[in-house]
Design a protein around this motif. Structure first.
Motif, PDB file in Angstrom:
ATOM      1  N   GLU A 144      53.155 -72.926 -18.853  1.00 18.48           N
ATOM      2  CA  GLU A 144      54.037 -72.645 -20.312  1.00 18.48           C
ATOM      3  C   GLU A 144      54.323 -71.104 -20.308  1.00 18.48           C
ATOM      4  OE1 GLU A 144      54.994 -74.397 -22.638  1.00 18.48           O
ATOM      5  OE2 GLU A 144      54.176 -75.995 -21.411  1.00 18.48           O
ATOM      6  N   THR A 145      53.296 -70.247 -19.442  1.00 16.72           N
ATOM      7  CA  THR A 145      53.509 -68.668 -19.402  1.00 16.72           C
ATOM      8  C   THR A 145      54.748 -68.585 -18.519  1.00 16.72           C
ATOM      9  OG1 THR A 145      51.009 -68.305 -19.724  1.00 16.72           O
ATOM     10  CG2 THR A 145      52.546 -66.688 -18.448  1.00 16.72           C
ATOM     11  N   LEU A 184      66.807 -57.157 -12.852  1.00 20.03           N
ATOM     12  CA  LEU A 184      66.765 -58.742 -12.649  1.00 20.03           C
ATOM     13  C   LEU A 184      66.065 -59.201 -11.329  1.00 20.03           C
ATOM     14  CD1 LEU A 184      67.351 -61.226 -14.308  1.00 20.03           C
ATOM     15  CD2 LEU A 184      69.557 -61.296 -13.102  1.00 20.03           C
ATOM     16  N   GLY A 185      66.356 -58.332 -10.170  1.00 24.87           N
ATOM     17  CA  GLY A 185      65.672 -59.038  -9.123  1.00 24.87           C
ATOM     18  C   GLY A 185      64.091 -58.735  -9.210  1.00 24.87           C
ATOM     19  N   GLY A 186      63.698 -57.808  -9.679  1.00 23.82           N
ATOM     20  CA  GLY A 186      62.167 -57.519  -9.703  1.00 23.82           C
ATOM     21  C   GLY A 186      61.541 -58.558 -10.736  1.00 23.82           C
ATOM     22  N   ARG A 187      62.192 -59.076 -11.856  1.00 23.34           N
ATOM     23  CA  ARG A 187      61.601 -59.920 -12.660  1.00 23.34           C
ATOM     24  C   ARG A 187      61.791 -61.389 -12.050  1.00 23.34           C
ATOM     25  NH1 ARG A 187      65.231 -59.270 -17.856  1.00 23.34           N
ATOM     26  NH2 ARG A 187      64.110 -60.805 -18.667  1.00 23.34           N
ATOM     27  N   ILE A 188      62.712 -61.806 -11.426  1.00 23.87           N
ATOM     28  CA  ILE A 188      62.860 -62.883 -10.597  1.00 23.87           C
ATOM     29  C   ILE A 188      61.710 -63.142  -9.558  1.00 23.87           C
ATOM     30  CG2 ILE A 188      64.099 -64.389  -9.157  1.00 23.87           C
ATOM     31  CD1 ILE A 188      66.700 -63.676 -10.647  1.00 23.87           C
ATOM     32  N   ALA A 189      61.620 -62.148  -8.823  1.00 19.59           N
ATOM     33  CA  ALA A 189      60.662 -61.942  -7.965  1.00 19.59           C
ATOM     34  C   ALA A 189      59.068 -62.170  -8.656  1.00 19.59           C
ATOM     35  CB  ALA A 189      60.620 -60.543  -7.309  1.00 19.59           C
ATOM     36  N   LEU A 190      58.748 -61.487  -9.618  1.00 22.77           N
ATOM     37  CA  LEU A 190      57.643 -61.643 -10.363  1.00 22.77           C
ATOM     38  C   LEU A 190      57.526 -63.239 -10.929  1.00 22.77           C
ATOM     39  CD1 LEU A 190      55.229 -60.214 -11.505  1.00 22.77           C
ATOM     40  CD2 LEU A 190      56.441 -60.053 -13.651  1.00 22.77           C
ATOM     41  N   LEU A 191      58.577 -63.814 -11.145  1.00 22.70           N
ATOM     42  CA  LEU A 191      58.526 -65.036 -11.731  1.00 22.70           C
ATOM     43  C   LEU A 191      58.199 -66.169 -10.546  1.00 22.70           C
ATOM     44  CD1 LEU A 191      58.932 -67.605 -13.721  1.00 22.70           C
ATOM     45  CD2 LEU A 191      61.619 -67.299 -13.174  1.00 22.70           C
ATOM     46  N   LYS A 192      58.783 -65.782  -9.410  1.00 18.69           N
ATOM     47  CA  LYS A 192      58.466 -66.432  -8.279  1.00 18.69           C
ATOM     48  C   LYS A 192      57.204 -66.495  -7.734  1.00 18.69           C
ATOM     49  CE  LYS A 192      60.465 -67.936  -3.558  1.00 18.69           C
ATOM     50  NZ  LYS A 192      59.046 -67.759  -2.767  1.00 18.69           N
ATOM     51  N   TYR A 193      56.497 -65.196  -7.871  1.00 19.25           N
ATOM     52  CA  TYR A 193      55.383 -65.086  -7.499  1.00 19.25           C
ATOM     53  C   TYR A 193      54.468 -65.879  -8.490  1.00 19.25           C
ATOM     54  CZ  TYR A 193      50.748 -62.829  -6.743  1.00 19.25           C
ATOM     55  OH  TYR A 193      49.181 -62.536  -6.932  1.00 19.25           O
ATOM     56  N   GLY A 194      54.658 -65.799  -9.481  1.00 19.83           N
ATOM     57  CA  GLY A 194      53.764 -66.371 -10.775  1.00 19.83           C
ATOM     58  C   GLY A 194      53.848 -67.855 -10.686  1.00 19.83           C
ATOM     59  N   VAL A 195      54.978 -68.628 -10.321  1.00 21.33           N
ATOM     60  CA  VAL A 195      55.237 -70.042 -10.083  1.00 21.33           C
ATOM     61  C   VAL A 195      54.288 -70.553  -9.107  1.00 21.33           C
ATOM     62  CG1 VAL A 195      56.966 -71.594  -9.643  1.00 21.33           C
ATOM     63  CG2 VAL A 195      57.452 -69.920 -11.447  1.00 21.33           C
ATOM     64  N   THR A 196      54.527 -69.814  -7.986  1.00 19.23           N
ATOM     65  CA  THR A 196      53.879 -70.418  -6.644  1.00 19.23           C
ATOM     66  C   THR A 196      52.283 -70.468  -6.832  1.00 19.23           C
ATOM     67  OG1 THR A 196      54.291 -68.207  -5.343  1.00 19.23           O
ATOM     68  CG2 THR A 196      55.775 -70.031  -5.023  1.00 19.23           C
ATOM     69  N   ARG A 197      51.967 -69.287  -7.372  1.00 19.72           N
ATOM     70  CA  ARG A 197      50.322 -69.018  -7.773  1.00 19.72           C
ATOM     71  C   ARG A 197      50.055 -70.530  -8.865  1.00 19.72           C
ATOM     72  NH1 ARG A 197      46.892 -67.955  -4.950  1.00 19.72           N
ATOM     73  NH2 ARG A 197      48.480 -68.991  -3.571  1.00 19.72           N
ATOM     74  N   ALA A 198      50.876 -70.513  -9.649  1.00 16.41           N
ATOM     75  CA  ALA A 198      50.836 -71.726 -10.782  1.00 16.41           C
ATOM     76  C   ALA A 198      50.556 -72.929 -10.038  1.00 16.41           C
ATOM     77  CB  ALA A 198      51.734 -71.622 -11.924  1.00 16.41           C
ATOM     78  N   CYS A 199      51.508 -73.306  -9.055  1.00 13.71           N
ATOM     79  CA  CYS A 199      51.642 -74.571  -8.411  1.00 13.71           C
ATOM     80  C   CYS A 199      50.359 -74.555  -7.488  1.00 13.71           C
ATOM     81  CB  CYS A 199      52.915 -74.465  -7.345  1.00 13.71           C
ATOM     82  SG  CYS A 199      54.237 -74.657  -8.332  1.00 13.71           S
ATOM     83  N   HIS A 200      49.841 -73.647  -6.957  1.00 11.24           N
ATOM     84  CA  HIS A 200      48.547 -73.640  -6.246  1.00 11.24           C
ATOM     85  C   HIS A 200      47.485 -74.070  -7.192  1.00 11.24           C
ATOM     86  CE1 HIS A 200      45.270 -72.353  -3.532  1.00 11.24           C
ATOM     87  NE2 HIS A 200      44.731 -71.898  -4.473  1.00 11.24           N
ATOM     88  N   LEU A 201      47.189 -73.549  -8.278  1.00 12.71           N
ATOM     89  CA  LEU A 201      46.376 -73.952  -9.329  1.00 12.71           C
ATOM     90  C   LEU A 201      46.645 -75.496  -9.830  1.00 12.71           C
ATOM     91  CD1 LEU A 201      45.092 -71.902 -12.240  1.00 12.71           C
ATOM     92  CD2 LEU A 201      46.002 -74.254 -12.732  1.00 12.71           C
TER      93      LEU A 201
END
Length: 370
Positions: free
Chosen positions: A269-270, A292-309
């Motif tokens: 959800e986050t 926007l580039g920085g926010r998308i990068a942060l999103l990708k980092y968050g998503v791949t970490r979430a996928c690990h969890l």
């Protein structure tokens, strides 16, 4: 080939390249006219991207339109008129495939270190290209390669983008990765490949900027794809927790299981909230913007970490079925086997995290004090 063409003729490949005039090139309309080309926006593409990965066949998905989805956007933004007139429609209709050839064995996230060279011949009318590319999606069966080459000096200022046609001078070896070889992931070898100078995108030395600008859309849809997969994986596990009984109780009645589910729900959800926010911004300003580039990068980092969890918790909850490729565990096993791949391509987790913080530092007011 047939499946690729049928999906492309329904507009799937075109829609996965974002909004734009290219959507009008689909003869039968987008999914038979479900949405008009002029009304299509990034929220529509988000739905398409979410649904195209629900089969949980990652290699097949990339084989259908993965290569075109990240290379056609370069032609749309920076291609010359002849490219758009002669090449674009066959690509959008699935008749041909184009690969984005940037990564090398020596240059992954460090794009500025690439070694493939493009040198003009004696006539000055052609480039002669030599070098290698690695882990190129669709490289095994494409007709065109949008190739990053070094035409000038060291670092990013000497990089150019050139459209290279398939020829005997461009050879490939298929690479077997975590998912199916139907993705066509390949090691490419350019051996004195001769290309007309008209195949240069824009002008020499502008390649690095093109690569960076193209990354935003690619990284965004990587996030869409993998949040969709993670949500489906979580759904499968939640169903199992509600029906499986252990020690005389449903699995979900165990506090430790509820905590694992809560971790999964929270991560999903986050990141979904940030994805929706970024997608809304893209509808307003496009895929480029000051932050926007920085926010998308942060999103990708968050998503791949979430996928690990999600992948780790899902296997623990599903038990033996979570490591079984067939039956009730297929979705979870596939997700757990594949989820690490997106943390590498499109920019590794470490690079994404660093980029996001560097953008924050860049925008930090120098006079601010604690």
């Amino acid at each position: 080939m047939e499946v690729r063409q049928r999906l492309a003729q329904a507009g799937v490949t075109a829609m996965c390249c974002g909004p734009g005039e290219h959507l009008k090139l689909i003869p039968g309309g987008l999914c038979g006219g479900v949405v008009k080309p002029e009304e299509f926006d990034y929220l529509h593409e988000m739905v398409v991207q979410e649904e195209r990965v629900r089969n949980f066949c990652p290699g097949w998905e990339d084989g259908v339109d993965g290569a075109n989805g990240i290379s056609i956007t370069v032609i749309l933004k920076y291609g010359k008129d002849w490219m758009k007139k002669e090449i674009l429609k066959p690509l959008l209709l699935g008749q041909e495939v184009c690969a984005l050839a940037i990564t090398e064995a020596y240059a992954g996230s460090d794009v500025a270190s690439l070694r493939t060279t493009a040198v003009k011949d004696a006539s000055g009318e052609h480039y002669v290209i030599n070098g290698t590319k690695k882990w190129i999606t669709g490289g095994a069966y494409c007709s065109w390669y949008v190739t990053a080459c070094r035409t000038g000096g060291k670092s990013h200022g000497g990089i150019s983008m050139i459209l290279v046609p398939k020829s005997d001078q461009v050879k490939y070896n298929l690479i077997k990765t975590k998912y199916s070889t139907s993705a066509g992931t390949a090691f490419l070898m350019y051996e004195d490949a001769v290309v007309p100078k008209r195949n240069l995108f824009q002008e020499e030395g502008k390649g690095f900027q093109m690569i960076m600008s193209n990354f935003n859309h690619e990284r965004w849809f990587i996030c869409v794809n993998n949040l969709s997969r993670a949500r489906k994986c979580t759904e499968e596990v939640f169903k199992w927790a509600m029906q499986r009984k252990v020690f005389g109780q449903k699995l979900v009645e165990q506090p430790v299981i509820r905590e694992k589910l809560a971790q999964m729900f929270s991560a999903l959800e986050t990141n979904t909230a940030l994805l929706y926010q970024i997608t809304h911004t893209m509808n307003s300003i496009g895929t480029q913007g000051a932050d926007l580039g920085g926010r998308i990068a942060l999103l990708k980092y968050g998503v791949t970490r979430a996928c690990h969890l999600v992948g780790d918790n899902a296997v623990q909850i599903l038990g033996g079925r979570g490591v079984t490729r067939t039956g009730m565990g297929r979705i979870v096993e596939t997700f757990h086997r594949f989820y690490k791949v997106p943390s590498i391509y499109g920019g590794s987790e470490e690079i994404m995290a660093d980029l996001a913080v560097r953008m924050a530092v860049k925008g930090f007011p120098q006079e601010a004090r604690l």
